[in-house]
Design an enzyme around this catalytic site. Sequence first.
Site, PDB file in Angstrom:
ATOM      1  N   SER A  15     -12.833  -2.432   0.885  1.00 59.34           N
ATOM      2  CA  SER A  15     -13.117  -1.764   2.170  1.00 59.34           C
ATOM      3  C   SER A  15     -14.566  -1.326   2.171  1.00 59.34           C
ATOM      4  O   SER A  15     -15.021  -0.712   1.199  1.00 59.34           O
ATOM      5  CB  SER A  15     -12.256  -0.500   2.311  1.00 59.34           C
ATOM      6  OG  SER A  15     -10.907  -0.814   2.268  1.00 59.34           O
TER       7      SER A  15
ATOM      8  N   ARG B 174       0.870  -1.191   0.000  1.00 60.70           N
ATOM      9  CA  ARG B 174       0.000   0.000   0.000  1.00 60.70           C
ATOM     10  C   ARG B 174       0.895   1.225   0.000  1.00 60.70           C
ATOM     11  O   ARG B 174       1.318   1.701   1.038  1.00 60.70           O
ATOM     12  CB  ARG B 174      -0.887  -0.013   1.244  1.00 60.70           C
ATOM     13  CG  ARG B 174      -1.795   1.198   1.365  1.00 60.70           C
ATOM     14  CD  ARG B 174      -2.713   1.042   2.580  1.00 60.70           C
ATOM     15  NE  ARG B 174      -3.568   2.209   2.785  1.00 60.70           N
ATOM     16  CZ  ARG B 174      -3.192   3.299   3.450  1.00 60.70           C
ATOM     17  NH1 ARG B 174      -1.949   3.382   3.981  1.00 60.70           N
ATOM     18  NH2 ARG B 174      -4.021   4.308   3.605  1.00 60.70           N
TER      19      ARG B 174
ATOM     20  N   LYS C 265      -3.565   6.431   8.897  1.00 58.80           N
ATOM     21  CA  LYS C 265      -4.310   6.907   7.721  1.00 58.80           C
ATOM     22  C   LYS C 265      -4.935   8.244   8.102  1.00 58.80           C
ATOM     23  O   LYS C 265      -5.855   8.295   8.931  1.00 58.80           O
ATOM     24  CB  LYS C 265      -5.399   5.894   7.339  1.00 58.80           C
ATOM     25  CG  LYS C 265      -6.299   6.285   6.152  1.00 58.80           C
ATOM     26  CD  LYS C 265      -7.325   5.175   5.896  1.00 58.80           C
ATOM     27  CE  LYS C 265      -8.464   5.597   4.990  1.00 58.80           C
ATOM     28  NZ  LYS C 265      -8.140   5.696   3.571  1.00 58.80           N
TER      29      LYS C 265
HETATM   30  C1  LIG Z   1      -5.495   1.738   5.789  1.00 61.54           C
HETATM   31  C2  LIG Z   1      -6.412   1.964   6.932  1.00 61.54           C
HETATM   32  N1  LIG Z   1      -7.776   1.918   6.790  1.00 61.54           N
HETATM   33  C3  LIG Z   1      -8.469   2.157   7.921  1.00 61.54           C
HETATM   34  S1  LIG Z   1      -7.384   2.461   9.213  1.00 61.54           S
HETATM   35  C4  LIG Z   1      -5.983   2.256   8.226  1.00 61.54           C
HETATM   36  C5  LIG Z   1      -4.600   2.398   8.755  1.00 61.54           C
HETATM   37  C6  LIG Z   1      -4.228   1.243   9.636  1.00 61.54           C
HETATM   38  O1  LIG Z   1      -2.905   1.443  10.099  1.00 61.54           O
HETATM   39  P1  LIG Z   1      -2.479   0.972  11.569  1.00 61.54           P
HETATM   40  O2  LIG Z   1      -2.542  -0.544  11.588  1.00 61.54           O
HETATM   41  O3  LIG Z   1      -1.058   1.476  11.716  1.00 61.54           O
HETATM   42  O4  LIG Z   1      -3.441   1.605  12.525  1.00 61.54           O
HETATM   43  C1  LIG Z   2      -8.222   0.393   3.763  1.00 61.75           C
HETATM   44  C2  LIG Z   2      -8.046  -0.934   3.867  1.00 61.75           C
HETATM   45  C3  LIG Z   2      -8.940  -1.739   4.629  1.00 61.75           C
HETATM   46  N1  LIG Z   2      -8.730  -3.052   4.742  1.00 61.75           N
HETATM   47  C4  LIG Z   2      -7.665  -3.640   4.122  1.00 61.75           C
HETATM   48  C5  LIG Z   2      -7.479  -5.092   4.279  1.00 61.75           C
HETATM   49  N2  LIG Z   2      -6.793  -2.935   3.382  1.00 61.75           N
HETATM   50  C6  LIG Z   2      -6.915  -1.609   3.210  1.00 61.75           C
HETATM   51  N3  LIG Z   2      -6.084  -0.966   2.512  1.00 61.75           N
END
Ligand SMILES: Cc1ncsc1CCOP(=O)(O)O
Ligand SMILES: C=C1C=NC(C)=NC1=N
Length: 221
Positions: A116, A45, A145
């Site tokens: 998602s 990602r 994020k």
């Molecule tokens: C991509 C994404 N989507 C919802 S929260 C998130 C970030 C999750 O990152 P972390 O595991 O460091 O909280």
């Molecule tokens: C936003 C996200 C939510 N869930 C997963 C598995 N990947 C992602 N990039």
Amino acid sequence: MAVNPQAMRSLLKVYFIMGSTNCCQNPENVLQAAIKGGITLFQFREKGAGCLHGKEKESLAKKLQAICKQSNIPFIVNDDIELAVKINADGVHIGQDDEAADVVRRKIGSKILGVSVHSMQEAETAIRQGADYIGIGPIYPTSTKADAKAVQGLTFLTELRSADIQIPVVGIGGITSENASPLIEAGADGVSVISAISQADSPEKAAAKLYDSVNRIMRNA
Ligand SMILES: Cc1ncsc1CCOP(=O)(O)O
Ligand SMILES: C=C1C=NC(C)=NC1=N
Ligand SMILES: [Mg+2]
């Protein structure tokens, strides 16, 4: 390789997600260590401030894909369908602001498709359009994020499982080995994490602890 739901559920157990901006150490070393620690699925990602683009992004993707291949860990690409098809990734993950799941499904054939979702409506649409799994969150507060939606805790997961929606589900957002268990107990098939592994002093130990806490609950469930 669209997988059957049972195989998808076991892949989702410890789902590591990472890009170059999430790592303090070299991303290849972080991934190598996370695999050694026991992650079951990986998502590339490359997103947010300072992320790579074009050839540099593709080059890192190929390096991380090769590391996954050595250990038979499926390699998922977030957002970038074109890159996923170009390097023959094992699957893609899309959000509500990407192309529609049915359009993506036509482009990727039988590769893994993750979506998602943040509501029952979005979940039902994703299922109808051929998603292999859905990602829900943020479960807990996260700073990874910047534009994450409101923290939802276990509410939406519980709603999904009470409505007898059986699609493989992975939670995301602020998850660590300390708070993973309630998610599994509420019916998630696994946890996806970025910083708990990518920013750990030992990504291997962090992955192993997550693997252990998820499996301990599943054994007792
Ligand atoms: C991509 C994404 N989507 C919802 S929260 C998130 C970030 C999750 O990152 P972390 O595991 O460091 O909280
Ligand atoms: C936003 C996200 C939510 N869930 C997963 C598995 N990947 C992602 N990039
Ligand atoms: Mg997206």
